[in-house]
Design a protein around this motif. Structure first.
Motif, PDB file in Angstrom:
ATOM      1  N   ARG A 162       3.156   9.786  12.539  1.00 23.01           N
ATOM      2  CA  ARG A 162       3.304   8.431  12.024  1.00 23.01           C
ATOM      3  C   ARG A 162       4.023   8.502  10.685  1.00 23.01           C
ATOM      4  NH1 ARG A 162      -1.695  11.463  11.848  1.00 23.01           N
ATOM      5  NH2 ARG A 162      -2.756  11.039   9.898  1.00 23.01           N
ATOM      6  N   ILE A 168       7.366   4.721   4.706  1.00 22.47           N
ATOM      7  CA  ILE A 168       7.040   3.289   4.701  1.00 22.47           C
ATOM      8  C   ILE A 168       7.765   2.579   3.568  1.00 22.47           C
ATOM      9  CG2 ILE A 168       5.172   1.644   4.238  1.00 22.47           C
ATOM     10  CD1 ILE A 168       5.171   2.602   7.076  1.00 22.47           C
ATOM     11  N   LEU A 207       0.439  -7.294   6.627  1.00 21.42           N
ATOM     12  CA  LEU A 207       0.407  -5.917   7.122  1.00 21.42           C
ATOM     13  C   LEU A 207      -0.186  -5.053   6.011  1.00 21.42           C
ATOM     14  CD1 LEU A 207       1.143  -3.692   9.131  1.00 21.42           C
ATOM     15  CD2 LEU A 207       3.428  -3.621   8.088  1.00 21.42           C
ATOM     16  N   VAL A 209      -1.363  -1.293   4.937  1.00 18.79           N
ATOM     17  CA  VAL A 209      -1.169   0.111   5.298  1.00 18.79           C
ATOM     18  C   VAL A 209      -1.926   0.969   4.287  1.00 18.79           C
ATOM     19  CG1 VAL A 209       0.517   1.849   5.945  1.00 18.79           C
ATOM     20  CG2 VAL A 209       1.144  -0.551   6.072  1.00 18.79           C
ATOM     21  N   MET A 218      -0.649   8.439   6.538  1.00 18.71           N
ATOM     22  CA  MET A 218      -1.169   7.117   6.863  1.00 18.71           C
ATOM     23  C   MET A 218      -2.539   7.264   7.526  1.00 18.71           C
ATOM     24  SD  MET A 218       0.357   4.209   9.419  1.00 18.71           S
ATOM     25  CE  MET A 218       1.990   4.258   8.661  1.00 18.71           C
ATOM     26  N   ARG A 220      -4.488   4.195   8.148  1.00 19.97           N
ATOM     27  CA  ARG A 220      -4.760   2.970   8.905  1.00 19.97           C
ATOM     28  C   ARG A 220      -3.574   2.010   8.776  1.00 19.97           C
ATOM     29  NH1 ARG A 220      -8.749  -0.138  11.201  1.00 19.97           N
ATOM     30  NH2 ARG A 220      -8.778  -2.355  10.694  1.00 19.97           N
ATOM     31  N   TRP A 221      -3.306   1.312   9.870  1.00 18.97           N
ATOM     32  CA  TRP A 221      -2.249   0.300   9.935  1.00 18.97           C
ATOM     33  C   TRP A 221      -2.915  -0.947  10.484  1.00 18.97           C
ATOM     34  CZ3 TRP A 221       3.440   0.975  10.030  1.00 18.97           C
ATOM     35  CH2 TRP A 221       4.140  -0.119  10.549  1.00 18.97           C
TER      36      TRP A 221
END
Length: 239
Positions: A162, A168, A207, A209, A218, A220-221
């Protein structure tokens, strides 16, 4: 006369409320059916990754009204024979006096045939920094997600690669807000559909993140929509 008028207004309001509850119930049932389809992804969807990602529904479920109920509002609508294509653009909200170079809006195209959602397309430019497999893994994981109807939430677990924090940052730009808790950084990105200025508050998408400060991975999304939340927790995150 006044009493009669009041009763009529109350009756109309009650009818609208009941109709809204019935609609929400029907949408919920179709969303559950969609979850079952995602559990057998390859049977129910085809994917073309030659130019961006184009996902075609083999057994369409969601109606035009369902997608609007979810808070999705088209900026542009184009007729294609008996079908129509929506172009939806979500505009990122930045804090006051904060500016950034480049465009970080999100654009998705939806195609409806016979009032049913048949295809979703995401442009190639979003995958310069995000693997296409990551998006498809998110969708597949929803097939086994835990649904909490009372809290209007969906929680999915998945493993695999991810984006990290630098990725990001390049993909989404500067966050709308940032917070932290011990060992973790949480970045929030708020989006408003460009075609729904009058409904901006009702159509807001957040959103969130969460990253591990030590590894940059990462953890958690989470997407917070007008009608519920969808969370993805990553197995082995932080290790």
């Amino acid at each position: 006369m006044t009493g009669t008028g009041t009763r009529r207004r109350l009756g109309a309001a009650g009818a609208i409320t009941v109709a809204g509850l019935l609609l929400a119930g029907c949408v919920y049932l179709r969303l559950i059916q969609l979850k079952h389809q995602l559990a057998d992804f390859d049977h129910n969807f085809t994917v073309d990754t030659s130019d961006g990602v184009r996902i075609t529904c083999q057994h369409p479920l969601l109606l035009t009204g369902d997608v609007r109920w979810l808070g999705v509002t088209p900026e542009k609508i184009r007729r294609i024979g008996h079908a129509e294509e929506w172009e939806v653009r979500w505009v990122k909200q930045l804090p006051p006096s904060v500016h950034e170079a480049g465009a970080y809006d999100i654009v998705v195209r939806f195609v409806f045939a016979d009032d049913k959602l048949t295809r979703v397309s995401i442009p190639q430019r979003y995958f310069a920094l995000m693997p296409k497999k990551f998006l498809l893994d998110l969708l597949r994981s929803l097939g086994g997600a835990r649904v909490n109807k009372e809290n209007r939430s969906v929680e999915a677990q998945l493993a695999g690669a991810r984006p990290d924090l630098p990725g990001i940052e390049k993909l989404l730009g500067r966050p709308t807000a940032e917070s932290s808790k011990p060992g973790q950084t949480i970045r929030r990105y708020r989006y408003v559909p460009a075609g729904s200025r009058r409904l901006a508050r009702a159509a807001v998408f957040d959103l969130n993140v969460t990253f591990d400060d030590a590894t940059g991975k990462m953890l958690r999304w989470e997407g917070k929509t007008p009608v519920g939340n969808i969370g993805f927790n990553f197995e082995g995150a932080g290790h």
